[in-house]
Motif scaffolding. Sequence first.
Motif, PDB file in Angstrom:
ATOM      1  N   ILE A   1      -7.167   2.817  -3.184  1.00  0.00           N
ATOM      2  CA  ILE A   1      -6.038   2.033  -2.672  1.00  0.00           C
ATOM      3  C   ILE A   1      -6.320   1.589  -1.246  1.00  0.00           C
ATOM      4  CG2 ILE A   1      -3.616   2.169  -1.960  1.00  0.00           C
ATOM      5  CD1 ILE A   1      -3.156   4.055  -4.342  1.00  0.00           C
TER       6      ILE A   1
ATOM      7  N   PHE B   1      -6.725  -2.405   0.191  1.00  0.00           N
ATOM      8  CA  PHE B   1      -5.844  -3.010   1.178  1.00  0.00           C
ATOM      9  C   PHE B   1      -6.568  -3.316   2.483  1.00  0.00           C
ATOM     10  CE2 PHE B   1      -2.735  -1.415  -1.796  1.00  0.00           C
ATOM     11  CZ  PHE B   1      -1.786  -2.428  -1.789  1.00  0.00           C
TER      12      PHE B   1
ATOM     13  N   GLU C   1       0.833  -1.202   0.000  1.00  0.00           N
ATOM     14  CA  GLU C   1       0.000   0.000   0.000  1.00  0.00           C
ATOM     15  C   GLU C   1       0.872   1.258   0.000  1.00  0.00           C
ATOM     16  OE1 GLU C   1      -3.537   2.166   2.583  1.00  0.00           O
ATOM     17  OE2 GLU C   1      -2.196   0.741   3.556  1.00  0.00           O
TER      18      GLU C   1
END
Length: 857
Positions: free
Chosen positions: A806, A810, A781
């Motif tokens: 993102i 994650f 990440e």
Amino acid sequence: MSNRRLPAISCLGVALALAASAASAQPNPDKNAYYGETHLHTSWSVDAWLFGNRTTGPDDALKYAQGQTIKHPLGYDIKIETPMDFMGVTDHSEYVGVTKEANTKGSALSKLPEAQPLILKNPNDQAEIQKVFTYLVNLLSGPPVKAFMSPQVAGSIWRENVKIADANNHPGKFTAFCSYEWTAMPNNQNLHRNVFFRDCAHVPAMPYSALDSSHPEDLWNWMDTQRKAGNDLLAISHNANLSDGLMYPIDVDSYGRPIDAAWATSRDRNERLVEIKQIKGQSETHPLLSPTDEFSNYEITVGLLGAKPEDGRIDRITGSYGRQALKDGITMQDVRGYNPYKFGMAGGSDAHNSASPYRQDNFYGGHAQIDGTVDRRLAGVLAFGTLDVRLENPGGLTGAWAEENTRASIWDAMYRKETFGVSGPHIKVRFFGGWGYGKNALEGNDWIHRSYEGGVPMGSDLRPMPAGKGVAPSFVVWAVKDPTSGSLDRVQIIKGWSKNGQSFEKIYDVAWSGDRKADRWTGRVPAIRSTVDLEKATYTNDVGSTELKTVWMDPDFDASLHAFYYARVLEIPTPRWTLLQAVKAGVPPPDMVPLTGQERAWTSPIWYTPSAEARKGAAKGMTVADLKAKGATELNDAQLKDLIVGKAFWVKNDVTGEQASENFTTEGQTTIFHVGRYADIPSGYGNPMRDGYQGATTPYKIDGGKLITYLAQDPYSFAVYKLGDSYYGARSNEFGFANYEIAPYPQFVVNPLTEVADTFSIQLGLTSQQRQQVIPILQDEFKQLEALKKETSLDKVKKIERVKAIGASFDAKIAPLLNPEQQQRFKQLRDERRREMIEKMGSEELHKLEDEIKKKV
């Protein structure tokens, strides 16, 4: 982690069973361990003759290996403690046997004009001896004497060598190889190789010597020619530690030509093993190359053999040790597509007495008159004018796992690299790698057979990785002590890996004796209690184990990265020969060498090569070509001086995420601060953790548009590029990658990723297993967020949307790894921490814009 210690009685039974198996006339498909000498000189070597060994030849050496008593060059009896299973006498091919033949009446050589100065008419006349000695020294340093290289001379001596090997070869009991040493030594840089033939019935008319060519490439070409003629052979390099950095080049060969795939293939085809330890030190690694390896400071010898006393050169470290070569090899494989350094491990002595002791308590030197007495050894006589003999140590041996004790079987084991080196004692070690070994892989009488079926032995490549999430290789390792030597302290697995041109290493303690506990944070096991009585020079085996074994899985495996693994077995501390002989003589022991040591064994590596599919998952680093394509400009000398001299700034390693402060004084000194014990240190940095803590500095200079720093005396250069307002650095040993950038002066020393990972661990109460699973996700990440920060093609709103995407991706990966209570706290923590992480990444404007959007909504 498995850690098993078995009673001595149980292991004695194992040892007896193995011995019985080894003695069996039937080949053993699970293979036996055979120990032998792959590097030994007799009076037939010109230098041995010069040192005073003028009586014992190859036949004596082979008799000694089988347990018979022979004479030391000084006249006293010498005998090996444990007979060997095989030997290859490796007299120098350069003028081999000329002193012997010159002093043999009626021989063809004795009638040559060039040989007359070699003939000793009165062996007791010291003046005459000195005259012959001087002639030989001049002979070795002058142009080749063609008369001594003819088939009538060199060929006849080689035929006698073959005849002696055949007479001592007893299949099933003892193997005698036809072998020799090719002794290239350009400018006193050791490039020697020992050449072994598979069958004495298929050998050339005479050896290829360094008088024919001192270039390894020419030796390999000659070997290829021999192979085509039906003469199977292999080479073993030795004393890389004294090669002045030439043994393991990465850019150009000995002719100065660029190294390419053909060069790598030729070396790998011909040079199958390296001598990891011998009488002149070990060539595994050096403390400056392996700063996190507390056992790297073992039998270190540096120097340039035969250099003039007034020669101020110092042997270079870089390019002189096997572990770094293994790391460079997989990096070359990753970046360039070829690996010249896929070698196995061997051990030898390089003694010139026609014999070597192999034990600390039976050390009688290795160079005839130079070090043949206790008083000369303890006085620190300089052998060859350069080597302090107190640095010498008993020679090593090569262990080979072969079906039977025959030339073909042992040679085949050496060629496939199913070998291990030992420092002297007959430590026995097995090492297998695979994908499905369970914790019970060592159980049952057929565990060896199952280990072969389920994986590969030392010296091999792991089989292709099976499909599936979370797959990691596992390794079976088993070691048994020499019954006549010290007990075992521990077994370690050394791992090396490569990423974006950088290479790294890590040492894992995987099995150990006693009830010691591994450190919670590093996994390393404390030192074993030493039983050595320094005043009496004795030790006891009331610590340590007879046998150690385990099944170990790599906890840090990344399927996208090239890697290698090998096992190292350590005995408990025992007295070094210098302590033993000083105590017996009643004099203070030399304090410029350790008083004790830990004998050891090294297995050949097992390599992992990622598939093309796995490589797709690897993070793509920045290369110099990438920078130039984006319009970056390289700084010149004046620009570098303006940027660096008298300045301090923070540098980030984009491969590891680590950042550190580097200071450059106006007087030309530099050091690195804030490197911690948990940092992955790339190759070629020495010990930055120690140096920064102590304020130790190293020199730097700016020259030719490069910033040049040093590891010992070895230069490493940085090219610095400017792109916009950012500066990037490409280091000379990182294969075209620009892995460094000047970072903003941080508010916190700990880098954002480490700080976030530690916070998660503490506030969520992660277990060790959860941490191992979560941290790699956080790393991925963080890399994506870092890349997003540098992205110039997106507007601010799209960047915010991308940050959210993102984060959601994650979060979905991490949440299933947590229990319900941790999941609730995780959601709250992530909302808080993602905002802070973005700010620390230098994206405060994004954060403000996000607040504005929320208000509007």
